[in-house]
Write an enzyme that holds these catalytic residues in place. Structure first.
Site, PDB file in Angstrom:
ATOM      1  N   PHE A 139       0.673  -1.272   0.466  1.00 24.13           N
ATOM      2  CA  PHE A 139      -0.626   0.755  -0.491  1.00 24.13           C
ATOM      3  C   PHE A 139       1.202   1.174   0.245  1.00 24.13           C
ATOM      4  O   PHE A 139       1.758   1.091   1.119  1.00 24.13           O
ATOM      5  CB  PHE A 139      -0.864   0.340   1.123  1.00 24.13           C
ATOM      6  CG  PHE A 139      -1.833   1.723   1.498  1.00 24.13           C
ATOM      7  CD1 PHE A 139      -3.072   1.561   0.216  1.00 24.13           C
ATOM      8  CD2 PHE A 139      -1.493   2.757   1.839  1.00 24.13           C
ATOM      9  CE1 PHE A 139      -3.994   1.886   0.453  1.00 24.13           C
ATOM     10  CE2 PHE A 139      -2.304   3.260   1.812  1.00 24.13           C
ATOM     11  CZ  PHE A 139      -3.512   3.603   0.690  1.00 24.13           C
ATOM     12  N   ASP A 224       9.013   2.386   1.108  1.00 22.50           N
ATOM     13  CA  ASP A 224       8.050   2.826   1.954  1.00 22.50           C
ATOM     14  C   ASP A 224       8.134   3.048   3.773  1.00 22.50           C
ATOM     15  O   ASP A 224       7.166   1.633   3.802  1.00 22.50           O
ATOM     16  CB  ASP A 224       6.636   2.888   1.080  1.00 22.50           C
ATOM     17  CG  ASP A 224       5.382   3.220   1.702  1.00 22.50           C
ATOM     18  OD1 ASP A 224       5.805   3.803   2.974  1.00 22.50           O
ATOM     19  OD2 ASP A 224       4.801   3.446   0.798  1.00 22.50           O
ATOM     20  N   LYS A 253       3.016  10.034   8.093  1.00 25.72           N
ATOM     21  CA  LYS A 253       2.202   9.236  10.137  1.00 25.72           C
ATOM     22  C   LYS A 253       3.094   9.858  10.714  1.00 25.72           C
ATOM     23  O   LYS A 253       2.273  11.411  11.318  1.00 25.72           O
ATOM     24  CB  LYS A 253       2.713   7.918  10.000  1.00 25.72           C
ATOM     25  CG  LYS A 253       1.051   7.466   9.140  1.00 25.72           C
ATOM     26  CD  LYS A 253       1.157   5.985   8.753  1.00 25.72           C
ATOM     27  CE  LYS A 253       0.241   4.775   7.910  1.00 25.72           C
ATOM     28  NZ  LYS A 253      -1.533   5.878   8.021  1.00 25.72           N
TER      29      LYS A 253
END
Length: 397
Positions: A139, A224, A253
């Site tokens: 993702f 990532d 995040k």
């Protein structure tokens, strides 16, 4: 003051229906606890989906925001921003990188990485080097570009035609990766630990083999770490535990302890590929978010948070292993640091709802995997409390 039902009714009239929201209207948070507008308390083992690594409203992050807000909220990136410079120095000092591009989210950071690998590869190897290989179940975001990079068909439904130039291979299969490389390939982009895909750990030696393959073929390696960076796996960055460094890494995040921020970290050799006018972000690296980022990163590095993550992660793993022995529908428990997945043979959505009703916030990903993402400051007592609630739910199945 409105109660939860009234707020939800108002939301249903005006808020985009892009999320399957639970009937919780958040009012305030502190540490590992969240309270709704009706005063009910919840133990938060979702942490804003790995955003609140320092818990809710960490005092050092709050103080940094308050002080910076009184001085300067925003200024254009046409000018130099002290807090942005300081945060970039911290990130480079504690990573493989030399340069940082700041943005506002993980998807934006991944877009920046995809632009960089294409532009650098075109300049270094010719115009046909544009293809990026990613992993199935990965993702990387929700933009039109990052859904093309994401190895899940469901995120692309309805948004075709998909941006070309991406291939997907099984995570952990070095032979499949080698077979997928073509003369058009310029980069490999992987999550060192897959989060949304079900907390999937790389097989021993896999990421080292990927690094070696990229070096052999002249490809760039992008990690990532949007979800698993900033301490989540027990080290500042997940790649550190694998004995391998990427060429480019993306973060977001938890980078600022709650406020929105994203970053792409890269090596000096790419500096000329991102010159003035090639990329940008109006709000990227603004004074407010980078001040929070300095506070969050300093706290992670200096206040024993990583030590606590490793210790509490080991305890969480020990407790979760008991569930696998106790319940036949628990297939596997896997994770690292304080990101764990409990794979079930049954659907997990209703379990999450029942835990919420009893005061525990969890997440279910890929339909059958309960995901645990407590703040890295979580205590042994809070882990026991959370798992006692979960145990009570599972006993009734």
């Amino acid at each position: 003051m409105n109660n939860s039902a009234q707020w939800i009714e108002r939301a249903d009239r005006h808020i985009a229906r892009t999320y399957g929201r639970y009937p919780l209207v958040a009012a305030r948070g502190k540490g590992c606890r969240l309270w709704d507008v009706d005063g009910k308390s919840y133990l938060d083992f979702l942490a804003g989906v790995a955003v609140n690594n320092l818990g809710h409203c960490h005092p050092k992050v709050v103080k940094a925001l308050q002080e910076q807000a009184a001085q300067l909220l925003h200024v254009s990136n046409y000018f130099h921003i002290p807090a942005q410079i300081e945060l970039a120095e911290i990130l480079c000092r504690h990573s493989f990188g030399d340069r940082v591009f700041f943005c506002n989210s993980g998807a934006e950071a991944n877009e920046a990485a995809m632009k960089l690998v294409r532009k650098y590869s075109r300049e270094a190897h010719g115009e046909n080097r544009f293809e990026v290989i990613t992993a199935l179940a990965s993702f990387h975001g929700r933009t039109i570009g990052t859904i093309a990079a994401t190895g899940q068909d469901k995120v692309r439904v309805g948004f075709e035609p998909v941006v070309p130039g991406f291939k997907y291979v099984p995570f952990g299969d070095i032979h499949a990766l080698r077979a997928a490389i073509s003369p058009n390939t310029c980069a490999v982009m992987l999550e060192p630990v897959q989060g949304e895909g079900g907390v999937n750990l790389p097989p021993a030696g896999y990421l080292q083999a990927v690094r070696e393959l990229c070096d052999e073929k002249g490809l760039l390696l992008v990690f990532d770490e949007v979800q698993v960076g900033c301490g989540r796996t027990g080290s500042l960055f997940a790649y550190e535990q694998e004995g391998v460094e990427p060429d480019i890494m993306t973060l977001a995040k938890a980078l600022a302890g709650g406020p929105p921020i994203g970053a792409m970290i890269y090596r000096e050799k790419f500096v000329d590929s991102l010159g003035p006018g090639t990329h940008g972000s109006t709000f990227g690296g603004n004074p407010l978010m980078t001040a929070a980022g300095i506070a969050a990163m300093t706290t992670l590095l200096e206040d024993g948070v990583l030590d606590n993550c490793r210790a509490m992660g080991a305890y969480l793993a020990e407790r979760l292993a008991e569930f696998k022995k106790r319940y036949a529908f628990v297939v596997e428990v896997r994770g690292r640091g304080l990101i764990y997945g409990m794979e079930l043979s049954i659907e997990g959505g209703d379990i999450v709802k029942q835990c919420l009703e009893r005061g525990l916030l969890l997440n279910c990903t890929m339909g059958k995997i309960l995901r645990f993402l407590p703040p890295l400051i979580v205590t042994r007592e809070e882990i026991d409390e959370a798992l006692d609630i979960l145990d009570g739910v599972l006993r009734e199945i």
